[in-house]
Write a protein that holds these residues in place. Structure first.
Motif, mmCIF file in Angstrom:
data_model
loop_
_atom_site.group_PDB
_atom_site.id
_atom_site.type_symbol
_atom_site.label_atom_id
_atom_site.label_comp_id
_atom_site.label_asym_id
_atom_site.label_seq_id
_atom_site.Cartn_x
_atom_site.Cartn_y
_atom_site.Cartn_z
ATOM 1 N N LYS A 8 0.959 -1.276 -0.174
ATOM 2 C CA LYS A 8 0.154 -0.266 0.318
ATOM 3 C C LYS A 8 0.727 0.824 0.293
ATOM 4 O O LYS A 8 0.436 2.181 -0.153
ATOM 5 N N GLU A 9 2.212 1.098 0.348
ATOM 6 C CA GLU A 9 2.790 2.289 0.141
ATOM 7 C C GLU A 9 3.347 2.402 -0.791
ATOM 8 O O GLU A 9 4.013 3.900 -1.432
ATOM 9 N N ASN A 10 4.095 1.757 -1.776
ATOM 10 C CA ASN A 10 4.354 2.065 -3.722
ATOM 11 C C ASN A 10 2.997 2.158 -4.512
ATOM 12 O O ASN A 10 3.874 2.530 -5.135
ATOM 13 N N TYR A 11 1.885 1.376 -4.381
ATOM 14 C CA TYR A 11 0.820 1.296 -4.928
ATOM 15 C C TYR A 11 -0.277 1.727 -4.845
ATOM 16 O O TYR A 11 -0.803 1.736 -3.858
ATOM 17 N N LYS A 12 -1.040 2.455 -5.289
ATOM 18 C CA LYS A 12 -2.277 2.592 -5.488
ATOM 19 C C LYS A 12 -3.337 1.337 -5.068
ATOM 20 O O LYS A 12 -3.213 0.268 -6.169
ATOM 21 N N ILE A 13 -4.036 0.956 -4.493
ATOM 22 C CA ILE A 13 -4.273 -0.704 -4.719
ATOM 23 C C ILE A 13 -6.323 -0.845 -5.288
ATOM 24 O O ILE A 13 -6.779 0.837 -4.711
ATOM 25 N N GLU A 14 -6.158 -1.184 -5.964
ATOM 26 C CA GLU A 14 -7.863 -1.577 -6.898
ATOM 27 C C GLU A 14 -8.336 -2.883 -6.397
ATOM 28 O O GLU A 14 -6.895 -3.697 -6.683
ATOM 29 N N VAL A 15 -9.394 -3.409 -5.843
ATOM 30 C CA VAL A 15 -9.869 -4.374 -5.356
ATOM 31 C C VAL A 15 -10.906 -4.683 -6.017
ATOM 32 O O VAL A 15 -12.170 -4.392 -6.262
ATOM 33 N N ILE A 16 -11.496 -5.894 -7.143
ATOM 34 C CA ILE A 16 -12.440 -6.460 -7.516
ATOM 35 C C ILE A 16 -13.179 -7.527 -6.562
ATOM 36 O O ILE A 16 -12.386 -8.367 -6.150
ATOM 37 N N GLY A 17 -14.669 -7.095 -6.758
ATOM 38 C CA GLY A 17 -15.334 -8.220 -5.487
ATOM 39 C C GLY A 17 -16.902 -8.385 -5.761
ATOM 40 O O GLY A 17 -17.000 -7.778 -6.649
ATOM 41 N N ARG A 18 -17.494 -9.496 -5.334
ATOM 42 C CA ARG A 18 -18.756 -9.587 -5.424
ATOM 43 C C ARG A 18 -19.973 -8.937 -4.476
ATOM 44 O O ARG A 18 -21.024 -8.532 -4.833
ATOM 45 N N ASN A 19 -18.985 -7.960 -4.035
ATOM 46 C CA ASN A 19 -19.801 -8.001 -2.209
ATOM 47 C C ASN A 19 -19.590 -6.327 -2.186
ATOM 48 O O ASN A 19 -18.234 -6.286 -1.246
ATOM 49 N N LEU A 20 -20.463 -4.709 -1.723
ATOM 50 C CA LEU A 20 -19.712 -4.084 -1.515
ATOM 51 C C LEU A 20 -19.476 -3.889 -0.787
ATOM 52 O O LEU A 20 -18.888 -2.863 -0.116
#
Length: 54
Positions: free
Chosen positions: A21-33
């Motif tokens: 998380k310190e070096n990258y923007k995080i994107e997460v794909i999931g089924r439940n908001l």
């Protein structure tokens, strides 16, 4: 900053994201908001959330 995408928001994805998380923007794909919001809270940084459709 580069973006890294996780497909799924389980414990393994969370552990890896905590290390990156310190070096990258995080994107997460999931089924439940609700679970994606919990992932974001546990990670402690703002993430990009996307819902996976069938």
């Amino acid at each position: 900053m580069k973006t890294i995408t996780f497909i799924g928001n389980g414990n393994m994805a969370l552990s890896i994201a905590k290390g990156l998380k310190e070096n990258y923007k995080i994107e997460v794909i999931g089924r439940n908001l609700e679970k994606l919001n919990k992932f974001e809270d546990e990670l402690g940084v703002e993430i990009t959330k996307k819902l996976m459709d069938n």
